[in-house]
Design a protein around this motif. Structure first.
Motif, short mmCIF file in Angstrom:
data_model
loop_
_atom_site.label_atom_id
_atom_site.label_comp_id
_atom_site.label_asym_id
_atom_site.label_seq_id
_atom_site.Cartn_x
_atom_site.Cartn_y
_atom_site.Cartn_z
N VAL A 263 -10.55 121.81 33.64
CA VAL A 263 -11.88 122.45 33.30
C VAL A 263 -11.73 123.99 33.53
O VAL A 263 -11.46 124.25 34.81
CB VAL A 263 -13.14 121.79 33.69
N SER A 264 -12.15 125.14 32.77
CA SER A 264 -12.08 126.47 33.22
C SER A 264 -13.34 126.66 34.03
O SER A 264 -14.36 126.03 34.09
CB SER A 264 -12.18 127.29 31.89
N MET A 309 0.15 127.94 37.25
CA MET A 309 1.61 127.95 37.45
C MET A 309 1.84 129.13 38.26
O MET A 309 2.75 129.15 39.26
CB MET A 309 2.19 128.23 36.42
N GLU A 310 0.92 130.17 38.39
CA GLU A 310 1.09 131.43 39.00
C GLU A 310 0.05 131.68 40.21
O GLU A 310 -1.06 131.12 39.98
CB GLU A 310 1.43 132.59 38.28
N TYR A 326 -6.38 133.04 37.74
CA TYR A 326 -5.19 132.08 37.63
C TYR A 326 -4.80 131.63 36.28
O TYR A 326 -5.95 131.32 35.28
CB TYR A 326 -5.57 130.97 38.46
N SER A 327 -3.71 132.00 35.87
CA SER A 327 -3.40 131.91 34.48
C SER A 327 -2.49 130.81 34.26
O SER A 327 -1.79 130.11 35.38
CB SER A 327 -2.91 133.05 33.79
N TYR A 328 -1.75 130.44 33.15
CA TYR A 328 -0.95 129.44 32.88
C TYR A 328 -1.22 128.19 33.48
O TYR A 328 -0.48 127.49 34.03
CB TYR A 328 0.54 129.98 33.34
N VAL A 335 -8.93 129.77 35.68
CA VAL A 335 -9.87 129.96 36.96
C VAL A 335 -9.79 131.55 37.46
O VAL A 335 -8.89 132.16 37.34
CB VAL A 335 -9.13 129.01 38.19
N ARG A 336 -10.96 131.91 37.39
CA ARG A 336 -11.14 133.29 37.55
C ARG A 336 -12.36 133.45 38.88
O ARG A 336 -13.31 132.80 38.88
CB ARG A 336 -11.84 134.13 36.32
N LEU A 337 -12.01 134.55 39.57
CA LEU A 337 -12.96 134.75 40.76
C LEU A 337 -13.33 136.29 40.62
O LEU A 337 -12.43 137.19 40.45
CB LEU A 337 -12.15 134.39 41.94
N CYS A 338 -14.56 136.59 40.63
CA CYS A 338 -15.15 137.99 40.70
C CYS A 338 -16.06 138.02 42.03
O CYS A 338 -16.88 137.20 42.28
CB CYS A 338 -15.94 138.08 39.51
#
Length: 375
Positions: A263-264, A309-310, A326-328, A335-338
């Protein structure tokens, strides 16, 4: 003698001829003319009959009478593109309706009540103007904060205005408020709280499916403070239902999270400013997160769950805010943090007159919907 007999015979003949003439002068109808005279008489009678107006025939089923309504101009239906005035009511206004199966066919705000787990629960559905009721629409479940006030929730309720611009449906479930409680969500999975908020929210989504045409692949959840923590629990326990979740100030309090699918996640945090989590306090957990560090740990936790992965990469760096991603990740999740520099529990980009302004370096509302719609 012969002479007298001849005279009598002639007299009788004259009388015989006079009888038809006298009969013709009486009431008997005239004899029809013969030859050409008769034909002319027939033609004359036909022409005379043609000039007479035809007798009015009774209406039959094959020739229906014309209705008075048919003579009136046909009014064009109001198209969805026209601006529709929404009812002037707040989140808590208007008497809830108990009919949760009837289709909604007009834009506006609707409040409903249902029975779940022996309790009366309520929620509000916001249907934006211009929505195409024949096409599946995205659905956003917006979860208010229980331990923060109206100021902090102002941005969350602003999602209804964003839905007017982007044409998605928004539903606002209400946390259960027992007598003497603050009405927070049961976001922790450690036990101790008896309120089945996961089941309640799932039932709300199911009801909205009955009331509107909703896209099953575009269902999202977002929350403020412990509403954001509740969104994390939904991602843990209902990953088949929610494609992505977002949290403003509420970290993931779950301890047994093992979603069946990725889940994104989008998380907004304040720079080193702790936030009280009523759900954790009520469940016997901690009373505050650890600011940015807790947010970083939450993002790292979901990066691992999603198989990213990264390491996180900085995707935004500006005065007052930055974002890392976080991608891949599995199934193209992210997953994104602001992090913003605002103080106090507030929705980035929200503006409430007379209150301390939140950070306006970024808008949580537009950033959030851009993140959801790109999944």
């Amino acid at each position: 003698m012969r002479k007298h007999h001849l005279v009598a015979t002639v007299a009788l003949a004259v009388l015989a001829l006079a009888a038809p003439v006298a009969h013709a002068a009486g009431d008997a109808p005239p004899r029809p003319a013969a030859g050409k005279t008769a034909k002319k008489a027939v033609k004359k009678s036909v022409r005379k009959a043609a000039r007479k107006p035809a007798a009015r025939q009774p209406r039959t089923a094959s020739r229906p009478a014309r209705s008075k309504l048919a003579a009136q101009p046909v009014r064009k239906p109001v198209t969805a593109a026209r601006s529709v005035q929404l009812p002037s009511q707040t989140i808590s206004a208007a008497q809830p309706r108990t009919d949760v199966r009837t289709r909604l066919t007009r834009p506006g705000d609707y409040r409903f009540a249902l029975q779940h787990d022996g309790r009366t629960r309520t929620y509000r559905v916001h249907v934006p103007p211009g929505l195409d009721f024949h096409e599946p629409a995205p659905l956003l479940v917006a979860l208010h904060g229980g331990s923060v006030g109206e100021q902090a929730n102002a941005g969350l309720y602003g999602l209804a205005r964003e839905s007017d611009r982007q044409r998605f449906v928004t539903v606002f479930p209400d946390a259960y408020r027992a007598a003497g409680s603050r009405g927070g969500w049961n976001a922790a999975d450690a036990g101790g709280a008896s309120t089945d908020d996961v089941g309640f929210i799932e039932k709300v989504v199911d009801n909205v499916f009955r009331q509107l045409s909703i896209s099953r692949l575009e269902i999202y959840a977002a929350g403020m403070a412990d509403g954001g923590s509740m969104a994390y629990r939904l991602a843990c326990e209902r990953p088949h239902l929610f494609r992505a979740v977002a949290s403003v100030g509420g970290v993931d309090p779950t301890t047994q999270c093992a979603p069946e699918k990725p889940v994104s996640v989008l998380h907004f945090a304040k720079n080193d400013a702790p936030t009280v989590l009523a759900s954790l306090a009520g469940a016997g957990g901690g009373t505050a997160d650890r600011g940015t560090q807790a947010a970083v740990e939450t993002a790292a936790k979901w990066a691992k769950l999603n198989g990213c992965m990264e390491a996180p990469q900085r995707i935004l760096d500006m005065s007052g805010a930055y974002c890392e991603a976080y991608s891949y990740c599995r199934q193209q999740t992210e997953v994104r943090l602001c992090v913003t520099d605002d103080a106090g529990p507030a929705w980035p980009g929200a503006l409430k007159p007379g209150a301390r302004p939140a950070s306006h370096a970024i808008s949580a509302t537009s950033t959030m919907w851009g993140f959801f719609s790109s999944r």
